[in-house]
Design a protein around this motif. Structure first.
Motif, PDB file in Angstrom:
ATOM      1  N   GLN A 236      39.181  40.814  45.403  1.00  0.00           N
ATOM      2  CA  GLN A 236      38.275  40.187  44.450  1.00  0.00           C
ATOM      3  C   GLN A 236      38.728  40.553  43.038  1.00  0.00           C
ATOM      4  O   GLN A 236      39.262  41.646  42.827  1.00  0.00           O
ATOM      5  CB  GLN A 236      36.823  40.641  44.663  1.00  0.00           C
TER       6      GLN A 236
ATOM      7  N   LYS B 260      32.283  39.120  40.402  1.00  0.00           N
ATOM      8  CA  LYS B 260      33.634  39.007  40.933  1.00  0.00           C
ATOM      9  C   LYS B 260      33.769  37.688  41.671  1.00  0.00           C
ATOM     10  O   LYS B 260      32.805  37.161  42.225  1.00  0.00           O
ATOM     11  CB  LYS B 260      33.953  40.175  41.883  1.00  0.00           C
TER      12      LYS B 260
ATOM     13  N   ASP C 185      44.490  41.534  40.876  1.00  0.00           N
ATOM     14  CA  ASP C 185      43.582  42.360  41.671  1.00  0.00           C
ATOM     15  C   ASP C 185      44.106  43.801  41.679  1.00  0.00           C
ATOM     16  O   ASP C 185      44.744  44.251  42.637  1.00  0.00           O
ATOM     17  CB  ASP C 185      43.484  41.800  43.083  1.00  0.00           C
TER      18      ASP C 185
ATOM     19  N   ASP D 146      37.494  40.536  38.833  1.00  0.00           N
ATOM     20  CA  ASP D 146      36.366  40.408  37.914  1.00  0.00           C
ATOM     21  C   ASP D 146      36.855  39.746  36.631  1.00  0.00           C
ATOM     22  O   ASP D 146      38.006  39.316  36.506  1.00  0.00           O
ATOM     23  CB  ASP D 146      35.735  41.770  37.642  1.00  0.00           C
TER      24      ASP D 146
END
Length: 523
Positions: A285, A323, A279, A287
Motif C-alpha cells: 500500500q 492508503k 512502497d 500513502d
C-alpha cells in the motif's frame, strides 16, 4: 402472487415480446380492436349521435360461441341484437378495410442475447461433447481435461476455466457429462452468439453484468496454463498482481483491439517496479507521501490529496486509512502516463471537479493553478498569469457553453492531456511549453504502427530497468547490497523468457496447437 426473480422476470418479458411481435398475434389484436370499434351497439356519449341511445334494459346478449378461444381460431362471432323503440335503418354489411401501413408487423431488431441462428443442430454439438467425455475415466472431466471439452464446444481454448466453474466443477474437482451437457444446452438455447455466451459463463448468478472479480478465474487459468507464462509458476505471489494489472488494462481501454500487447509481462513488470519503488515499507500500500514521490514530485500536492479523497478510488477505506492498494495504483499510473484515453480523462476530471457538479469552474481552475505558479516560481520560471492561462485553456478546449468546461468537452478535445498537465503536472507542462502546438497535434509516423503514450512510456521504462539490471546500480560503488525476498524474486523473474509478452511468444512459436500443448502438459 410473489414477485418473480430477476432471471424469471427477464425470461417472461422476452417471451411476451416475442409473442407480441408475432404476425398472428398482431392480426388478432387488430381484428379485435376493429370489432370493438365497429360494434353496432356502441354509443359515444361525449360526441352524441343521431337518434337516441340504445335501450340498455332491452339488451339481451346471445350466448357466446364457446368453441372460439382466439379471434383467429373461429369465425366472426354473432353480434348481440339491440332493440330500441325507434325506427332503425339496416345498413348493408361492409368489408373490413385493410390495416394501415403503420400497423404492419415490424420484424424484431433487438436481440439482447444475440440474433438466433437460422440453423443450429444442438443435438449434434452435444453428441460431440459426449464423445469427448466418454474418453475420460467415469465420464468425468477435470480442469486439466477442459481444453478438449472447450474445443468440442467450439469455444476458444481459454474458456476452459469458465466452462469448468459454470458446470460446478469447483465444488467437486470434476464435472460429469450429465451436468455439463445440461449447462451447455441451456447456454446454446438462450445465448446465441459468442459474446453472450462469454458473459453468461463469467457472470455470477443473479447478476446483470460483469465485475472485476468475475475475470479472476479466467485470468488465473491463463497464468497457470499458458506456455508463455510458465516462468510465473515459480512466483505464485505475483499471480494476483499480474491479474489485477490486466483487469485494470481492460477498464482503462474499452477497445481491447487498441492494446498491441495485452497480457504483456513487460507492462506488468514496469507497473509493479514503479509500485515497489514507492512502497518503501513494502506493505503493498502507498500513502500520499509515497505517491508524491512519483516522477520526482511532478504532480502537485493538491492533486495528490484529491486522489486520496475518495474521488477516484473504489475502496472506501482509502479515506480512513490514507492508503491506496496496488489496484488503485495501476489505475493511477495508466491514467497519469496516458491522459488521452476516455477513462483517464474521466479520472482527472473527477479529481479536478471539487464540488462534483460536472463543471470545472474558475474557482477550481484557480485552486490547482495557484500551486503550479508557486512550483514554477521555485524553479525561477515566470508563470503565466491566471487570467491568460484560463483564456488559453478555454481556447484549447472550446467548450459548448462558454466559460463552463464539462467532461464531454474534454473528451471531444484532442489536447485534453495538455489541459490537465497545465494545472497539476509541472514537468509535462514545461515540456509542452517548449514545443509548438502544431507538433502536439501532429500524429506519429503514418508508415509505422501508432503507439499510445502508455506504450511509449512502458517501452522506455522497461529498457531503463533492463539496462539497470545488466549494468548494476550506478550508486552502489561496487559494494554488495542485501536484497529483500521480494526484490530477489523480481530479479529472478527478469529473464529472456520473462521479457516476452504472450503475443511475442505466440508469434515466435509459429502455428502451435495450444489445445495439444495443454493436453501434453497434463498427460
Amino acid at each position: 402472487m410473489p414477485p418473480l426473480q430477476p432471471v424469471l422476470k427477464r425470461k417472461v418479458d422476452e417471451l411476451f415480446l416475442r409473442w407480441l411481435s408475432d404476425p398472428n398475434t398482431q392480426r388478432a389484436l387488430h381484428d379485435g380492436l376493429r370489432r370493438i370499434r365497429d360494434a353496432p351497439g356502441s354509443y359515444d356519449v361525449t360526441r352524441g349521435g343521431p337518434g337516441t341511445p340504445p335501450d340498455v334494459t332491452s339488451y339481451r346478449p346471445e350466448p357466446p360461441d364457446v368453441t372460439c378461444v382466439l379471434p383467429l381460431a373461429c369465425s366472426r362471432p354473432v353480434r348481440p341484437s339491440c332493440r330500441s323503440p325507434g325506427h332503425r335503418k339496416v345498413q348493408p354489411p361492409q368489408e373490413d378495410p385493410p390495416p394501415p401501413a403503420s400497423s404492419r408487423c415490424i420484424p424484431a431488431f433487438y436481440f439482447p442475447h444475440g440474433r438466433p441462428p437460422e440453423t443450429l443442430d444442438v443435438d449434434a454439438v452435444l453428441n460431440g461433447i459426449k464423445r469427448v467425455f466418454a474418453e475420460f475415466p467415469q465420464e468425468r472431466a477435470t480442469v486439466e481435461d477442459m481444453g478438449r471439452v472447450a474445443k468440442a464446444c467450439g469455444c476458444p481454448l481459454y474458456w476452459k476455466g469458465p466452462l469448468f466453474y459454470s458446470a460446478g466443477g469447483e465444488r467437486t474437482g470434476s464435472v460429469s457429462v450429465h451436468k455439463f451437457v445440461v449447462m451447455w444446452r441451456k447456454i446454446l438455447l438462450t445465448c446465441h452468439d459468442e459474446a453472450a455466451r462469454f458473459v453468461q459463463l463469467l457472470m455470477a448468478p443473479g447478476s446483470e453484468g460483469l465485475v472485476q472479480e468475475d475475470f479472476v478465474p479466467l485470468l488465473q487459468d491463463v497464468v497457470n496454463t499458458h506456455p508463455g507464462l510458465s516462468f510465473l509458476k515459480e512466483a505464485p505471489e505475483f499471480h494476483s498482481r499480474y491479474i489485477t494489472t490486466n483487469v485494470k488494462l481492460l477498464e482503462v481501454e474499452p477497445d481491447i483491439n487498441q492494446l498491441t500487447e495485452f497480457f504483456s509481462y513487460e507492462h506488468f513488470y514496469v507497473i509493479y517496479c514503479k509500485f515497489w519503488e514507492l512502497d518503501t515499507d513494502h506493505d503493498l500500500q502507498v500513502d500520499a507521501w509515497d505517491l508524491g514521490h512519483h516522477s520526482d514530485h511532478a504532480i502537485s500536492s493538491r492533486m495528490i490529496d484529491r486522489i486520496f479523497s475518495g474521488a477516484v478510488t473504489r475502496d472506501r477505506k482509502v479515506q480512513k486509512n490514507g492508503k491506496i492498494s496496488y489496484a488503485d495504483f495501476v489505475w493511477f499510473l495508466l491514467s497519469e502516463e496516458d491522459k488521452k484515453t476516455p477513462t483517464s480523462i474521466e479520472y482527472w476530471f473527477r479529481c479536478m471537479d471539487l464540488d462534483g457538479d460536472g463543471v470545472l469552474s474558475l474557482y477550481e481552475l484557480e485552486y490547482f493553478y495557484k500551486e503550479q505558479m508557486q512550483r514554477l516560481d521555485a524553479r525561477a520560471i515566470e508563470p503565466l498569469p491566471l487570467e491568460d492561462c484560463v483564456c488559453q485553456m478555454l481556447d484549447l478546449v472550446q467548450p459548448r457553453i462558454p466559460g463552463k468546461i464539462t467532461l464531454p468537452d474534454l473528451k471531444r478535445c484532442k489536447l485534453a492531456h495538455v489541459f490537465f498537465d497545465t494545472f497539476f503536472n509541472v514537468d509535462k507542462y514545461l515540456d509542452y511549453e517548449q514545443r509548438e502546438q502544431a507538433s502536439l497535434l501532429r500524429e506519429s509516423d503514418p508508415d509505422g504502427p501508432e503507439l499510445s503514450d502508455w506504450e511509449k512510456y512502458a517501452a522506455e521504462e522497461y529498457d531503463f530497468l533492463v539496462a539497470e539490471e545488466v549494468s548494476g546500480d550506478p550508486w552502489d560503488d561496487d559494494l554488495p547490497s542485501e536484497l529483500s525476498p521480494m526484490e530477489q524474486k523480481l530479479n529472478t523473474l527478469w529473464s529472456p523468457l520473462a521479457q516476452k509478452s504472450i503475443v511475442q511468444t505466440l508469434t515466435s512459436s509459429g502455428n502451435v496447437d495450444l489445445y495439444a500443448c495443454v493436453d501434453r502438459d497434463h498427460v
